[in-house]
Motif scaffolding. Structure first.
Motif, mmCIF file in Angstrom:
data_model
loop_
_atom_site.group_PDB
_atom_site.id
_atom_site.type_symbol
_atom_site.label_atom_id
_atom_site.label_comp_id
_atom_site.label_asym_id
_atom_site.label_seq_id
_atom_site.Cartn_x
_atom_site.Cartn_y
_atom_site.Cartn_z
ATOM 1 N N SER A 158 24.536 -5.936 -5.030
ATOM 2 C CA SER A 158 24.298 -4.620 -4.656
ATOM 3 C C SER A 158 24.387 -3.703 -5.706
ATOM 4 O O SER A 158 25.092 -3.693 -6.687
ATOM 5 C CB SER A 158 24.747 -4.062 -3.365
ATOM 6 O OG SER A 158 25.793 -3.389 -3.829
ATOM 7 N N SER A 159 23.667 -2.698 -5.539
ATOM 8 C CA SER A 159 23.647 -1.454 -6.624
ATOM 9 C C SER A 159 23.885 -0.255 -5.840
ATOM 10 O O SER A 159 23.572 0.743 -6.260
ATOM 11 C CB SER A 159 22.418 -1.207 -7.602
ATOM 12 O OG SER A 159 22.092 -2.267 -8.135
ATOM 13 N N ALA A 160 24.245 -0.261 -4.646
ATOM 14 C CA ALA A 160 24.466 1.071 -3.743
ATOM 15 C C ALA A 160 25.306 1.981 -4.659
ATOM 16 O O ALA A 160 26.342 1.908 -5.277
ATOM 17 C CB ALA A 160 25.186 0.590 -2.674
ATOM 18 N N ARG A 161 25.013 3.175 -4.306
ATOM 19 C CA ARG A 161 25.586 4.217 -5.004
ATOM 20 C C ARG A 161 27.083 4.433 -4.585
ATOM 21 O O ARG A 161 27.904 4.910 -5.416
ATOM 22 C CB ARG A 161 24.984 5.598 -4.621
ATOM 23 C CG ARG A 161 23.544 5.695 -5.235
ATOM 24 C CD ARG A 161 23.357 6.028 -6.667
ATOM 25 N NE ARG A 161 24.176 6.957 -7.305
ATOM 26 C CZ ARG A 161 24.893 7.119 -8.246
ATOM 27 N NH1 ARG A 161 25.095 5.900 -9.091
ATOM 28 N NH2 ARG A 161 25.727 8.157 -8.695
ATOM 29 N N SER A 162 27.495 4.377 -3.348
ATOM 30 C CA SER A 162 28.653 4.619 -3.147
ATOM 31 C C SER A 162 29.415 3.697 -1.936
ATOM 32 O O SER A 162 30.340 3.916 -1.351
ATOM 33 C CB SER A 162 28.600 5.967 -2.182
ATOM 34 O OG SER A 162 27.636 5.964 -1.065
ATOM 35 N N ARG A 163 28.968 2.341 -1.932
ATOM 36 C CA ARG A 163 29.543 1.256 -1.325
ATOM 37 C C ARG A 163 29.812 0.210 -1.997
ATOM 38 O O ARG A 163 28.981 -0.234 -2.948
ATOM 39 C CB ARG A 163 28.204 1.127 -0.328
ATOM 40 C CG ARG A 163 28.479 0.255 0.553
ATOM 41 C CD ARG A 163 27.207 0.283 1.751
ATOM 42 N NE ARG A 163 27.771 -0.153 2.952
ATOM 43 C CZ ARG A 163 26.948 -0.711 3.868
ATOM 44 N NH1 ARG A 163 25.631 -0.612 3.737
ATOM 45 N NH2 ARG A 163 27.366 -0.886 4.828
ATOM 46 N N TRP A 164 30.957 -0.254 -1.689
ATOM 47 C CA TRP A 164 31.299 -1.485 -2.807
ATOM 48 C C TRP A 164 31.037 -2.851 -2.218
ATOM 49 O O TRP A 164 30.804 -3.888 -2.981
ATOM 50 C CB TRP A 164 32.895 -1.257 -2.903
ATOM 51 C CG TRP A 164 33.049 -0.107 -3.852
ATOM 52 C CD1 TRP A 164 33.999 0.755 -3.157
ATOM 53 C CD2 TRP A 164 33.004 0.253 -4.937
ATOM 54 N NE1 TRP A 164 33.889 1.813 -4.392
ATOM 55 C CE2 TRP A 164 33.356 1.647 -5.260
ATOM 56 C CE3 TRP A 164 31.948 -0.395 -5.908
ATOM 57 C CZ2 TRP A 164 32.998 2.281 -6.368
ATOM 58 C CZ3 TRP A 164 31.750 0.280 -7.009
ATOM 59 C CH2 TRP A 164 32.287 1.554 -7.365
ATOM 60 N N GLY A 165 31.131 -2.995 -1.010
ATOM 61 C CA GLY A 165 30.574 -4.198 -0.368
ATOM 62 C C GLY A 165 30.063 -4.188 1.264
ATOM 63 O O GLY A 165 30.305 -3.061 1.631
ATOM 64 N N SER A 166 29.405 -4.887 1.588
ATOM 65 C CA SER A 166 28.987 -4.977 2.973
ATOM 66 C C SER A 166 28.778 -6.510 3.424
ATOM 67 O O SER A 166 28.624 -7.533 2.534
ATOM 68 C CB SER A 166 27.635 -4.230 2.947
ATOM 69 O OG SER A 166 26.533 -4.907 2.313
ATOM 70 N N CYS A 167 28.673 -6.350 4.707
ATOM 71 C CA CYS A 167 28.630 -7.888 5.567
ATOM 72 C C CYS A 167 27.745 -7.626 6.335
ATOM 73 O O CYS A 167 27.820 -6.725 7.352
ATOM 74 C CB CYS A 167 29.830 -8.249 5.917
ATOM 75 S SG CYS A 167 29.909 -9.882 6.698
ATOM 76 N N ASN A 168 26.544 -8.458 6.755
ATOM 77 C CA ASN A 168 25.666 -8.025 7.742
ATOM 78 C C ASN A 168 25.881 -9.287 8.790
ATOM 79 O O ASN A 168 26.669 -9.984 8.863
ATOM 80 C CB ASN A 168 24.320 -8.111 7.257
ATOM 81 C CG ASN A 168 23.761 -9.462 6.729
ATOM 82 O OD1 ASN A 168 24.420 -10.668 7.198
ATOM 83 N ND2 ASN A 168 22.705 -9.422 6.063
#
Ligand SMILES: [Zn+2]
Length: 236
Positions: A158-168
């Protein structure tokens, strides 16, 4: 460390201080992050309601802090880039026949037709980082996921501005490519955090126990990552 969910989905960890002398709630945002000071007897529910009502303000302050300090990259010769926590001076060379990026671990060489074309340099370097990130993150995930006895989840960048990881909820893990600039243990922590979400889709005590199993010093890593955040966002 407790976390506040911001409107954009970012989780902002914060330090909670209880004091018998306090009568009101204090919010302080510094380079070290958000510190919330509350009266001794304030309930968790009251605290959460208050933080929720202030979350836009908090997010704005955090972003202002982030933008203030570290100067943006200007993509000039000699500028410092980072890879896995190591300095990587940037060397630019004009070369119209052999355009390439190479990195021997101690420097990054970029050969381009026009070395004053900063947007092209940035594009090429970012692309290179993403390639490294996918290989590195996949390998680390493979090793960590075995400890949980789970199958390998799909990994995306991801290239999210302020988030390092996510899990759906489908069990897909997304990791910010900018993490490839950070020291390995930071990457390791973010992956451990997201893998733990495959078992617990929340930030409960059970969740943190799983994180701790994969990565015991997760609190330190979380704090370090917050401090590194600006640095990692020099490539926007
Ligand atoms: Zn989480």
């Amino acid at each position: 460390m407790p976390e506040l969910a911001l409107a954009d989905g970012t989780r902002l960890p914060y330090e909670l201080k209880r004091s018998s002398k306090r009568r009101s709630i204090g919010l302080r945002i510094s380079e070290q992050g958000l510190v919330v000071s509350i009266p001794q007897r304030l309930s968790l529910r009251e605290l959460e309601a208050l933080l929720y009502s202030k979350r836009d303000w908090i997010q704005q302050k955090v972003q202002q802090q982030a933008a203030a300090k570290v100067p943006a990259l200007s993509w000039q010769n000699g500028e410092t880039l980072w890879l896995l926590g190591n300095r990587l001076p940037l060397y630019l060379a004009a070369d119209s026949r052999n355009r390439a990026i190479s990195c021997d671990g101690s420097r990054m060489d970029v050969r381009l037709t026009d070395i004053s074309d900063t947007s092209m340099i940035k594009r090429r370097v970012t692309q290179w980082y993403k390639q490294q990130a996918l290989v590195d993150f996949t390998r680390r995930t493979e090793l960590l996921v075995q400890k949980l006895g789970l199958p390998m989840p799909p990994i995306a960048l991801s290239s999210a501005r302020s988030r390092w990881g996510s899990c759906n909820s489908k069990g897909e893990i997304r990791l910010n490519w900018r993490l490839i600039q950070a020291p390995p243990h930071i990457i390791q922590y973010v992956i451990a955090h997201e893998l733990a979400h495959l078992k617990e889709m929340n930030h409960s005590a059970r969740f943190w126990a799983i994180v701790a199993r994969l990565f015991p010093s997760y609190r330190d890593a979380e704090a370090e990552l917050r401090q590194l955040s600006r640095q990692l966002h020099r490539i926007d």
